[in-house]
Design a protein around this motif. Structure first.
Motif, PDB file in Angstrom:
ATOM      1  N   ASP A 161      20.829  -8.385  -4.464  1.00 34.35           N
ATOM      2  CA  ASP A 161      19.607  -8.994  -4.971  1.00 34.35           C
ATOM      3  C   ASP A 161      18.727  -9.504  -3.840  1.00 34.35           C
ATOM      4  OD1 ASP A 161      20.478  -8.445  -7.508  1.00 34.35           O
ATOM      5  OD2 ASP A 161      21.225 -10.463  -7.908  1.00 34.35           O
ATOM      6  N   SER A 162      19.326 -10.109  -2.844  1.00 34.79           N
ATOM      7  CA  SER A 162      18.563 -10.652  -1.723  1.00 34.79           C
ATOM      8  C   SER A 162      17.995  -9.542  -0.842  1.00 34.79           C
ATOM      9  CB  SER A 162      19.452 -11.561  -0.871  1.00 34.79           C
ATOM     10  OG  SER A 162      19.951 -12.626  -1.629  1.00 34.79           O
ATOM     11  N   LEU A 163      18.738  -8.467  -0.688  1.00 35.23           N
ATOM     12  CA  LEU A 163      18.319  -7.385   0.200  1.00 35.23           C
ATOM     13  C   LEU A 163      17.386  -6.376  -0.475  1.00 35.23           C
ATOM     14  CD1 LEU A 163      21.698  -6.613   2.001  1.00 35.23           C
ATOM     15  CD2 LEU A 163      19.763  -7.920   2.878  1.00 35.23           C
ATOM     16  N   ALA A 164      17.238  -6.460  -1.790  1.00 39.11           N
ATOM     17  CA  ALA A 164      16.478  -5.449  -2.538  1.00 39.11           C
ATOM     18  C   ALA A 164      15.070  -5.205  -1.992  1.00 39.11           C
ATOM     19  CB  ALA A 164      16.433  -5.802  -4.020  1.00 39.11           C
ATOM     20  N   PRO A 165      14.264  -6.231  -1.678  1.00 38.13           N
ATOM     21  CA  PRO A 165      12.923  -5.939  -1.147  1.00 38.13           C
ATOM     22  C   PRO A 165      12.969  -5.194   0.186  1.00 38.13           C
ATOM     23  CG  PRO A 165      13.060  -8.224  -1.854  1.00 38.13           C
ATOM     24  CD  PRO A 165      14.449  -7.670  -1.892  1.00 38.13           C
ATOM     25  N   ALA A 166      13.881  -5.586   1.067  1.00 33.43           N
ATOM     26  CA  ALA A 166      13.994  -4.912   2.368  1.00 33.43           C
ATOM     27  C   ALA A 166      14.482  -3.480   2.200  1.00 33.43           C
ATOM     28  CB  ALA A 166      14.925  -5.696   3.284  1.00 33.43           C
ATOM     29  N   ILE A 167      15.433  -3.274   1.304  1.00 36.23           N
ATOM     30  CA  ILE A 167      15.945  -1.920   1.054  1.00 36.23           C
ATOM     31  C   ILE A 167      14.829  -1.027   0.523  1.00 36.23           C
ATOM     32  CG2 ILE A 167      17.524  -0.547  -0.365  1.00 36.23           C
ATOM     33  CD1 ILE A 167      19.466  -2.972  -0.209  1.00 36.23           C
ATOM     34  N   ALA A 168      14.040  -1.544  -0.413  1.00 36.29           N
ATOM     35  CA  ALA A 168      12.933  -0.751  -0.978  1.00 36.29           C
ATOM     36  C   ALA A 168      11.916  -0.384   0.100  1.00 36.29           C
ATOM     37  CB  ALA A 168      12.262  -1.526  -2.115  1.00 36.29           C
ATOM     38  N   TYR A 169      11.611  -1.332   0.988  1.00 41.16           N
ATOM     39  CA  TYR A 169      10.653  -1.071   2.058  1.00 41.16           C
ATOM     40  C   TYR A 169      11.180   0.004   3.010  1.00 41.16           C
ATOM     41  CZ  TYR A 169       7.424  -2.026   5.915  1.00 41.16           C
ATOM     42  OH  TYR A 169       6.473  -1.908   6.907  1.00 41.16           O
ATOM     43  N   ILE A 170      12.421  -0.162   3.440  1.00 36.14           N
ATOM     44  CA  ILE A 170      13.007   0.798   4.382  1.00 36.14           C
ATOM     45  C   ILE A 170      13.209   2.154   3.723  1.00 36.14           C
ATOM     46  CG2 ILE A 170      15.036   1.282   5.800  1.00 36.14           C
ATOM     47  CD1 ILE A 170      15.232  -1.757   6.294  1.00 36.14           C
ATOM     48  N   LYS A 171      13.535   2.168   2.434  1.00 37.59           N
ATOM     49  CA  LYS A 171      13.702   3.440   1.717  1.00 37.59           C
ATOM     50  C   LYS A 171      12.418   4.265   1.785  1.00 37.59           C
ATOM     51  CE  LYS A 171      14.632   5.473  -2.779  1.00 37.59           C
ATOM     52  NZ  LYS A 171      14.831   5.246  -4.215  1.00 37.59           N
ATOM     53  N   LYS A 172      11.268   3.628   1.572  1.00 36.52           N
ATOM     54  CA  LYS A 172       9.993   4.354   1.665  1.00 36.52           C
ATOM     55  C   LYS A 172       9.777   4.908   3.064  1.00 36.52           C
ATOM     56  CE  LYS A 172       7.645   1.878  -2.010  1.00 36.52           C
ATOM     57  NZ  LYS A 172       6.598   0.907  -2.355  1.00 36.52           N
ATOM     58  N   ASP A 173      10.133   4.098   4.081  1.00 38.20           N
ATOM     59  CA  ASP A 173      10.000   4.568   5.463  1.00 38.20           C
ATOM     60  C   ASP A 173      10.899   5.769   5.735  1.00 38.20           C
ATOM     61  OD1 ASP A 173       8.130   2.671   6.096  1.00 38.20           O
ATOM     62  OD2 ASP A 173       9.458   1.450   7.341  1.00 38.20           O
ATOM     63  N   LEU A 174      12.127   5.723   5.239  1.00 41.05           N
ATOM     64  CA  LEU A 174      13.055   6.834   5.471  1.00 41.05           C
ATOM     65  C   LEU A 174      12.637   8.084   4.710  1.00 41.05           C
ATOM     66  CD1 LEU A 174      16.456   4.916   5.504  1.00 41.05           C
ATOM     67  CD2 LEU A 174      15.063   5.676   7.448  1.00 41.05           C
ATOM     68  N   GLU A 175      12.103   7.911   3.518  1.00 40.91           N
ATOM     69  CA  GLU A 175      11.594   9.071   2.785  1.00 40.91           C
ATOM     70  C   GLU A 175      10.428   9.706   3.535  1.00 40.91           C
ATOM     71  OE1 GLU A 175      10.869   7.182  -1.003  1.00 40.91           O
ATOM     72  OE2 GLU A 175      12.817   7.842  -1.792  1.00 40.91           O
ATOM     73  N   HIS A 176       9.582   8.871   4.151  1.00 43.89           N
ATOM     74  CA  HIS A 176       8.487   9.402   4.969  1.00 43.89           C
ATOM     75  C   HIS A 176       9.043  10.120   6.198  1.00 43.89           C
ATOM     76  CE1 HIS A 176       4.398   9.675   6.542  1.00 43.89           C
ATOM     77  NE2 HIS A 176       4.946   9.430   7.728  1.00 43.89           N
ATOM     78  N   MET A 177      10.070   9.524   6.802  1.00 42.81           N
ATOM     79  CA  MET A 177      10.699  10.148   7.964  1.00 42.81           C
ATOM     80  C   MET A 177      11.192  11.541   7.612  1.00 42.81           C
ATOM     81  SD  MET A 177      14.248   9.158   9.918  1.00 42.81           S
ATOM     82  CE  MET A 177      13.741   7.601  10.571  1.00 42.81           C
ATOM     83  N   ILE A 178      11.883  11.653   6.495  1.00 39.66           N
ATOM     84  CA  ILE A 178      12.438  12.941   6.074  1.00 39.66           C
ATOM     85  C   ILE A 178      11.316  13.952   5.803  1.00 39.66           C
ATOM     86  CG2 ILE A 178      13.710  14.111   4.234  1.00 39.66           C
ATOM     87  CD1 ILE A 178      15.415  11.498   4.044  1.00 39.66           C
ATOM     88  N   SER A 179      10.275  13.517   5.138  1.00 41.34           N
ATOM     89  CA  SER A 179       9.186  14.445   4.783  1.00 41.34           C
ATOM     90  C   SER A 179       8.414  14.929   6.022  1.00 41.34           C
ATOM     91  CB  SER A 179       8.230  13.806   3.786  1.00 41.34           C
ATOM     92  OG  SER A 179       7.484  12.779   4.393  1.00 41.34           O
ATOM     93  N   THR A 180       8.516  14.200   7.143  1.00 39.50           N
ATOM     94  CA  THR A 180       7.828  14.616   8.368  1.00 39.50           C
ATOM     95  C   THR A 180       8.792  15.174   9.414  1.00 39.50           C
ATOM     96  OG1 THR A 180       7.985  12.371   9.287  1.00 39.50           O
ATOM     97  CG2 THR A 180       6.002  12.911   8.023  1.00 39.50           C
ATOM     98  N   PHE A 181      10.044  15.338   9.046  1.00 38.54           N
ATOM     99  CA  PHE A 181      11.067  15.819   9.974  1.00 38.54           C
ATOM    100  C   PHE A 181      10.812  17.284  10.330  1.00 38.54           C
ATOM    101  CE2 PHE A 181      15.249  16.339  11.750  1.00 38.54           C
ATOM    102  CZ  PHE A 181      15.668  15.053  12.039  1.00 38.54           C
ATOM    103  N   LYS A 182      10.886  17.598  11.623  1.00 35.57           N
ATOM    104  CA  LYS A 182      10.694  18.983  12.081  1.00 35.57           C
ATOM    105  C   LYS A 182      11.658  19.269  13.209  1.00 35.57           C
ATOM    106  CE  LYS A 182       5.817  19.095  10.956  1.00 35.57           C
ATOM    107  NZ  LYS A 182       4.450  19.071  11.462  1.00 35.57           N
ATOM    108  N   TRP A 183      12.085  20.509  13.271  1.00 40.38           N
ATOM    109  CA  TRP A 183      12.947  20.973  14.371  1.00 40.38           C
ATOM    110  C   TRP A 183      12.059  21.551  15.456  1.00 40.38           C
ATOM    111  CZ3 TRP A 183      17.300  18.881  13.274  1.00 40.38           C
ATOM    112  CH2 TRP A 183      17.754  18.806  11.963  1.00 40.38           C
ATOM    113  N   LYS A 184      12.480  21.391  16.681  1.00 42.81           N
ATOM    114  CA  LYS A 184      11.706  21.951  17.817  1.00 42.81           C
ATOM    115  C   LYS A 184      12.123  23.385  18.050  1.00 42.81           C
ATOM    116  CE  LYS A 184      10.965  17.652  20.283  1.00 42.81           C
ATOM    117  NZ  LYS A 184      11.220  16.904  21.495  1.00 42.81           N
TER     118      LYS A 184
END
Length: 184
Positions: A161-184
């Motif tokens: 319950d205490s971590l829920a806001p931080a988890i939601a924030y970081i989850k959005k960041d990680l989803e963005h990370m995945i959607s912009t992930f590229k191999w060189k």
């Protein structure tokens, strides 16, 4: 004089008697985080992605391993890279093992597969519910040469319950990370 004091005392008692007092509800801490702005992570590693400027990325123990730190949230995302040498199934099993080791404390594990064929990026995103040590894990692969795992951990006791806001924030960041992930 004594009569005046008694009269004032009785008047104060009568005036103060009114509505019954109600207990006040406990206040909830409102956590607000800044709107994320993303910047490109581009190093000598065989991959790139965008990450939030609210986080700081630093190299970890091994080559192509990184720590993505959210210092104000006391959270870390550990990013590990493994080259695939005819051992894709081994890496896949190890990534799933890392997730399912938390089933003792997890009340649920939500699994979401993702696919970005234009970037040759595929994988699974796991959100673990309950009092687990890791709240989010995922892997990203091209299934032939590269395999990346990431795990979110907080430097605190697991209190969902205490971590829920931080988890939601970081989850959005990680989803963005995945959607912009590229191999060189």
């Amino acid at each position: 004089m004594l009569q005046k004091i008694i009269f004032i005392f009785l008047l104060v008692i009568l005036v103060s008697c009114g509505q019954e007092t109600q207990p006040k509800p406990y206040g909830e801490l409102r956590l607000e985080y800044p709107k994320p702005h993303y910047k490109l992570f581009n190093s000598n590693s065989p991959f790139t992605f965008e990450y939030s400027d609210y986080a700081e990325i630093t190299p970890a123990k091994k080559k192509d391993w990184y720590n993505l730190s959210y210092k104000k949230m006391k959270a870390n995302v550990f990013i590990t890279y493994f080259p695939i040498h005819n051992d894709f199934n081994l890496h896949l099993k190890e990534a799933e093992k890392m997730v399912y080791e938390h089933t003792i404390k997890a009340s649920a594990i939500d699994t979401q597969s993702f696919s970005y064929p234009n970037h040759n990026v595929f994988g699974n995103f796991y959100q673990l519910q309950g009092q687990t040590a890791s709240n989010i894990q995922f892997f990203v692969t091209d299934s032939t040469k590269h395999f990346v795992t990431a795990n979110l951990y907080f430097n605190s006791r697991p209190k969902p319950d205490s971590l829920a806001p931080a988890i939601a924030y970081i989850k959005k960041d990680l989803e963005h990370m995945i959607s912009t992930f590229k191999w060189k």
